[in-house]
Every structure is written in C-alpha cells, then in structure tokens.
Design an enzyme around this catalytic site. Sequence first.
Site, PDB file in Angstrom:
ATOM      1  N   LYS A 178      35.496 -12.976 -59.604  1.00 40.11           N
ATOM      2  CA  LYS A 178      35.948 -13.053 -58.164  1.00 40.11           C
ATOM      3  C   LYS A 178      37.324 -12.269 -57.827  1.00 40.11           C
ATOM      4  O   LYS A 178      38.155 -12.241 -58.459  1.00 40.11           O
ATOM      5  CB  LYS A 178      36.224 -14.750 -57.835  1.00 40.11           C
ATOM      6  CG  LYS A 178      36.525 -14.908 -56.326  1.00 40.11           C
ATOM      7  CD  LYS A 178      36.607 -16.562 -56.216  1.00 40.11           C
ATOM      8  CE  LYS A 178      36.802 -16.869 -54.722  1.00 40.11           C
ATOM      9  NZ  LYS A 178      37.073 -18.266 -54.573  1.00 40.11           N
TER      10      LYS A 178
ATOM     11  N   SER B  77      34.142 -20.488 -51.349  1.00 42.54           N
ATOM     12  CA  SER B  77      34.605 -19.023 -51.229  1.00 42.54           C
ATOM     13  C   SER B  77      34.036 -18.271 -52.189  1.00 42.54           C
ATOM     14  O   SER B  77      33.723 -16.841 -52.156  1.00 42.54           O
ATOM     15  CB  SER B  77      35.993 -18.970 -50.985  1.00 42.54           C
ATOM     16  OG  SER B  77      36.686 -19.483 -52.229  1.00 42.54           O
TER      17      SER B  77
ATOM     18  N   SER C  30      35.042 -24.511 -53.989  1.00 42.43           N
ATOM     19  CA  SER C  30      34.645 -22.977 -54.026  1.00 42.43           C
ATOM     20  C   SER C  30      33.922 -22.326 -55.104  1.00 42.43           C
ATOM     21  O   SER C  30      33.369 -21.252 -55.191  1.00 42.43           O
ATOM     22  CB  SER C  30      35.733 -21.946 -53.654  1.00 42.43           C
ATOM     23  OG  SER C  30      35.845 -21.994 -52.456  1.00 42.43           O
TER      24      SER C  30
END
Length: 472
Positions: free
Chosen positions: A76, A151, A175
């Site tokens: 990420k 996210s 997330s």
Amino acid sequence: MLLYSSLSHKRELILSGKLDLLQNVKFFLENIEKNKNLNSFLFVNSRILEEAQQLLEKVNSGLKPGSLFGAVIAVKDVISVEGMPMTCGSKILENFHPIYDATVIKKLRDEDALIIGKLNCDEFAMGSSNENSAYGNVLNPVDQSRVPGGSSGGSAAAVAAGLCDVALGSDTGGSIRQPAAFCGVYGIKPTYSRVSRYGLTAFASSFDSIGPLAKNPEDCALVLDVISGYDARDSTSTNSEIPVKSEKICDNSKFRIGIPKEYFGDGLNSEIRESIKILVKKLKDAGNSVDEVSLPNTHLTIAAYYVLTTAEAASNLSRYDGVRYGKRSHEETSLGSMYAGTRSKGFGKEVKRRIMLGNYVLSGGYYDAYFNKAQKVRRLIKSDFSLVFKDYDLILTPVTPELPFKFGEMSDDPLSMYLGDIYTTSVNLAGLPAISIPAGESKDGLPLAVQFIAPEFEENKLFRIADMLQQL
Ligand code: GLN
C-alpha cells in the site's frame, strides 16, 4: 495460472526446481499490465526481475533461502519502500521519494520476499471506497462497477485479481478488513503494537496497524509472523510473548464464540445477516459454542473514532507544509500564504474535512467536550471487550453493514460513509486483532465475509478459526 496453494508451497516448488521464479514474476508483471484498468498499482518495480535473479544466485551459492523466498508482495502506498515513490494517494506527495525502507519492508526483504510495487489507496488512508485517491478509483475485480472498499482498496483488488501473492495494507478503522471483505480475500489487522509503524505514514498513530491481505489464511499468518516484533524505531512496538505461529493453525480445539447483539441491528444487510446465521449453525455443528453477548457501548463507536482519529490526523498532517515534504505552491508571496496555498491545493476534500474536524475537537473550549470525552469512551469500549473475553475466545461479527456498493453511491454523503465503519472501528479503538474471512457470495455474486475478533496478541486463534472455516 498459479501452480501453488500457498507461499510455503511456492518456496518448495522453486527450491526443488519445479517452478521457475523468473517465469512466476513475469506472470505477475503481465497480469498487472492486463489488469491496468483496475488501477490498483500506482508504481510497478521495473527492477524486480533483476532482484529475483539475485535471489536465485544467492541460493545457488549455498546461502539458506528465507521463509518468504520468492514471495511476490505489493505494498500500500502509505508504506515507505526505498527506491520507489510514495504518494499516499495524495497530490501533496506527488513525486516524493522516501529514502529508507519501512521496518516491515526490511523484514520482508530479509526473508527474501520480492516487492513488486506500490498500491493505490484513499488519500492518507482516509476513506472506505478508494474514491478519495488523487490517482483515480480502483475497480473491484469481482464487479467493476463497484468499489473495492478502502482505504486499502488497491491492496484487496491486487490480491483478488492475482497481481501479487500477498499485499500489505494498513488499518486504522477497518482499512484492511473492509476491502478484503469487498473483494473476497483474507485480511488481518494485528494487535496494535505487534507490527512496527516505522515507515508507515501516520494517519492516527494510536490506531494505525500494518497487516497482510492474501488469498488464504496461511499466507497471512506467515507474512504477519515475519513483519511482527519489537523495533527500537517505534516506541509503541512490543515484543509480545505470544508469537504469531503459523504452525499453530491446525490445532483442533473448539472455541467459545460470542456474538454481540448490538452488531445485528436494523442497518445490517439481510444477506449478510443470513450468511452469518448459516455460519453459526455450522460452527455449532462442529462442536463450538456460540452465544449472544453484549458490547453495550457500541453505539458510541463511530463518534469516538471520528473524534480521536481526526484529532490525531490534524496533528500528524501538519508536517505537509510545502517545506519539509513533497509539493510546494509557488504562487504566494508570504510564508503563511505559501503554507495555506500548498495545503489547499495539495490535499483533497476528505483530508481537509478531517483536518478541520480534528482541529475543531482539539480547540480551546471544545477539547474537554469532544477529545477528552472520546478518550473516556475509548476506555469503555475497551472494557466491554475485556469483559466478553473473560468467558469467550473469539467474537464473531459482520465486517460491513452493506455489500460492496457502486461508485458514487455514497461519496456525496460522508456521514453514511463513516457509518459503514461501524463493525470495524471498535477493534482499533480497543487495539485488538481481527480478521476478515470470505464467507461465500450474495445472490448477485458479490463477496460475503465475516469478522472474528480475538483478545490482544491472540492472532493464532484468528488463524485457527479461519482454518476451521475452510474445512467446514
Ligand atoms: N474507513 C475508515 C476511515 O475512513 C478507516 C480508514 C482506515 O482504516 N485507514 O477512517
């Protein structure tokens, strides 16, 4: 087509000459290219084949291969990887190049994993749909008209579409777990402090955790095991007495499972509710006990979470001032207006909303009414969990109130987006570990999932229940 069932299987196949590592890496690179429209990757490591070659040479020269030898891992874009840009999904960090590896990346590399690239996400990890990225939406590989969750939307989509073996995500209020649920993969948020945050861009420092997303629980366990542990560079990291032992996965003992009644109120989608009923029956038939329990402060969760995380975010994000990091606005003539100009142009709508909320709840006159009160609520929520864990091994809940939704369906209504975090944020408030486990499909073929929450440092139970569910 992948010819292996897990990372340890892959390692065995490569070492016994049955799988060509370079071919495997090429396969992922081609797959990323073919699935470009998903927009899950923000950066692809063009040196990965060379790095794979170096790994092979190292092993051929007689050195012992690491436990993640040959694993292809994507990261990420809020985690620092040396040699790769890091945008955090924000314009303000466009072209920013961190100069060091996060501790988790160093640990992965020490075990011979390969980092294939950086994954799209909501700006500074704020969001639940990936619609807040400055670099465009990520599509859900299961149904491209729907969000992948957020996210860590890029992470979940990349795993689901087979663009890497495992992805790293970060979880401040769901997330990792929510996008895992929306894309039909496994995702684990470890106990707060089990994994070093050094090199993770801070959103809300007392909530943030790094964890893996994968297609099976074994790979999550293996990667979590590698990235865990004390780090002098993160003063909150603990050297837990209870390691994440992947070998423990196949323990056959039964569980006492609690189902919190507050998590099954009116807002819950009926297919999710039904699927959990069916699962409970299966768990009972297999000899586990499942009882209704109560987490009485659940109704305060979202309010406490959004007061505390925005306060921490407002403070953490003050460093993006156009001087120390990333982009600077050059149109202004004074220092103050340069700060303001940089931040107005660099941050997106949601990040600005959170900074304003955070500064508001911290401001003189409101500090006690909001911030302090929310800290007290946090304590109450934590004690609710501790009470239940006196009599139960695990807590079973939905991950999300809704199935993956369509683009634009929620983005104009931040409050209903926030309310979607109702089942995941309590876990971060309490610092506990939790896993999102795929649980079949809805009638329209959308992924269903369940969440199991464990006491601090008892991730091994999460992996054991995941394994049990696979067998059931
Ligand atoms: N959806 C939550 C939020 O927007 C969770 C974010 C996260 O875990 N990073 O804050």
